[in-house]
Design an enzyme around this catalytic site. Sequence first.
Site, PDB file in Angstrom:
ATOM      1  N   PHE A  29      25.659   3.339 -46.434  1.00 50.62           N
ATOM      2  CA  PHE A  29      26.827   3.003 -47.251  1.00 50.62           C
ATOM      3  C   PHE A  29      26.368   2.604 -48.642  1.00 50.62           C
ATOM      4  O   PHE A  29      25.523   1.715 -48.794  1.00 50.62           O
ATOM      5  CB  PHE A  29      27.622   1.856 -46.610  1.00 50.62           C
ATOM      6  CG  PHE A  29      28.361   2.289 -45.384  1.00 50.62           C
ATOM      7  CD1 PHE A  29      29.704   2.624 -45.455  1.00 50.62           C
ATOM      8  CD2 PHE A  29      27.707   2.389 -44.168  1.00 50.62           C
ATOM      9  CE1 PHE A  29      30.382   3.055 -44.315  1.00 50.62           C
ATOM     10  CE2 PHE A  29      28.374   2.820 -43.032  1.00 50.62           C
ATOM     11  CZ  PHE A  29      29.710   3.151 -43.109  1.00 50.62           C
ATOM     12  N   CYS A  35      36.981  -1.251 -59.730  1.00 55.89           N
ATOM     13  CA  CYS A  35      38.107  -0.492 -59.216  1.00 55.89           C
ATOM     14  C   CYS A  35      39.189  -0.430 -60.289  1.00 55.89           C
ATOM     15  O   CYS A  35      39.262  -1.304 -61.165  1.00 55.89           O
ATOM     16  CB  CYS A  35      38.665  -1.145 -57.946  1.00 55.89           C
ATOM     17  SG  CYS A  35      39.831  -0.066 -57.063  1.00 55.89           S
ATOM     18  N   CYS A  39      44.423  -4.130 -54.874  1.00 59.63           N
ATOM     19  CA  CYS A  39      45.075  -4.180 -53.564  1.00 59.63           C
ATOM     20  C   CYS A  39      44.907  -5.563 -52.946  1.00 59.63           C
ATOM     21  O   CYS A  39      43.797  -6.100 -52.904  1.00 59.63           O
ATOM     22  CB  CYS A  39      44.475  -3.120 -52.644  1.00 59.63           C
ATOM     23  SG  CYS A  39      44.622  -1.456 -53.314  1.00 59.63           S
ATOM     24  N   CYS A  42      42.130  -5.922 -50.175  1.00 60.83           N
ATOM     25  CA  CYS A  42      40.766  -5.470 -50.471  1.00 60.83           C
ATOM     26  C   CYS A  42      39.741  -6.512 -50.019  1.00 60.83           C
ATOM     27  O   CYS A  42      39.934  -7.715 -50.191  1.00 60.83           O
ATOM     28  CB  CYS A  42      40.612  -5.199 -51.960  1.00 60.83           C
ATOM     29  SG  CYS A  42      38.993  -4.521 -52.368  1.00 60.83           S
ATOM     30  N   ASP A  43      38.616  -6.020 -49.451  1.00 61.04           N
ATOM     31  CA  ASP A  43      37.579  -6.914 -48.941  1.00 61.04           C
ATOM     32  C   ASP A  43      36.268  -6.833 -49.734  1.00 61.04           C
ATOM     33  O   ASP A  43      35.229  -7.219 -49.241  1.00 61.04           O
ATOM     34  CB  ASP A  43      37.315  -6.627 -47.462  1.00 61.04           C
ATOM     35  CG  ASP A  43      36.868  -5.185 -47.215  1.00 61.04           C
ATOM     36  OD1 ASP A  43      36.757  -4.400 -48.180  1.00 61.04           O
ATOM     37  OD2 ASP A  43      36.627  -4.848 -46.047  1.00 61.04           O
ATOM     38  N   THR A  44      36.328  -6.333 -50.975  1.00 54.99           N
ATOM     39  CA  THR A  44      35.123  -6.174 -51.784  1.00 54.99           C
ATOM     40  C   THR A  44      35.125  -7.127 -52.969  1.00 54.99           C
ATOM     41  O   THR A  44      36.128  -7.242 -53.675  1.00 54.99           O
ATOM     42  CB  THR A  44      35.002  -4.716 -52.289  1.00 54.99           C
ATOM     43  OG1 THR A  44      34.965  -3.849 -51.165  1.00 54.99           O
ATOM     44  CG2 THR A  44      33.741  -4.515 -53.100  1.00 54.99           C
TER      45      THR A  44
END
Length: 186
Positions: A29, A35, A39, A42-44
Amino acid sequence: MKSPDKYRVNEIFYSLQGEGYYAGTAAVFLRFSGCNRCCSFCDTDFAAYTEMSGEEIAEACAAWPARHIVITGGEPLLQLDSDLLRLLKARGFYVQIETNGSLPVPPEVDWVTCSPKDAPWGIDRVDELKVVYQGEDVEYIGNSFATPCRFLQPCSGLNIAETIEYIKSHPRWRLSLQTHKLTGIR
């Protein structure tokens, strides 16, 4: 697009693809930082990144045995370009991207997973559509993309029963669970 001298990399790690068509596949990954959408689920952490050259990224990714790479973000197409893709392809990688559908895809990408957020969409090809289901009618999204591979994914695993009921009423969709979270892997 001009290739950057350095890419903003959030993280590179090795695990199993947890979602969609390739769920269960061993993969490297590569998560880019940044971005163009916002959102709520979102988990980042987009503030965290390390600057890396294309060669450094390709070498780091090639350290693991799998040759399936999932390039994600944020929105990977804000940075991903043909120069980096050629470096990865030279090391034998099959390239899957996960995108929000806002930008066109470089031709070197093998598989495009589009998880569309806000229209308008600028994407020029979709192999797999993955919609994070939040209780709304998603038929307009499904009708906007020409692919038979359509997944609905419960939002953060919180509305699984509701997602299942929607799919039973709209059987062209398939269920995608975040199996990496269910199994406790990264």
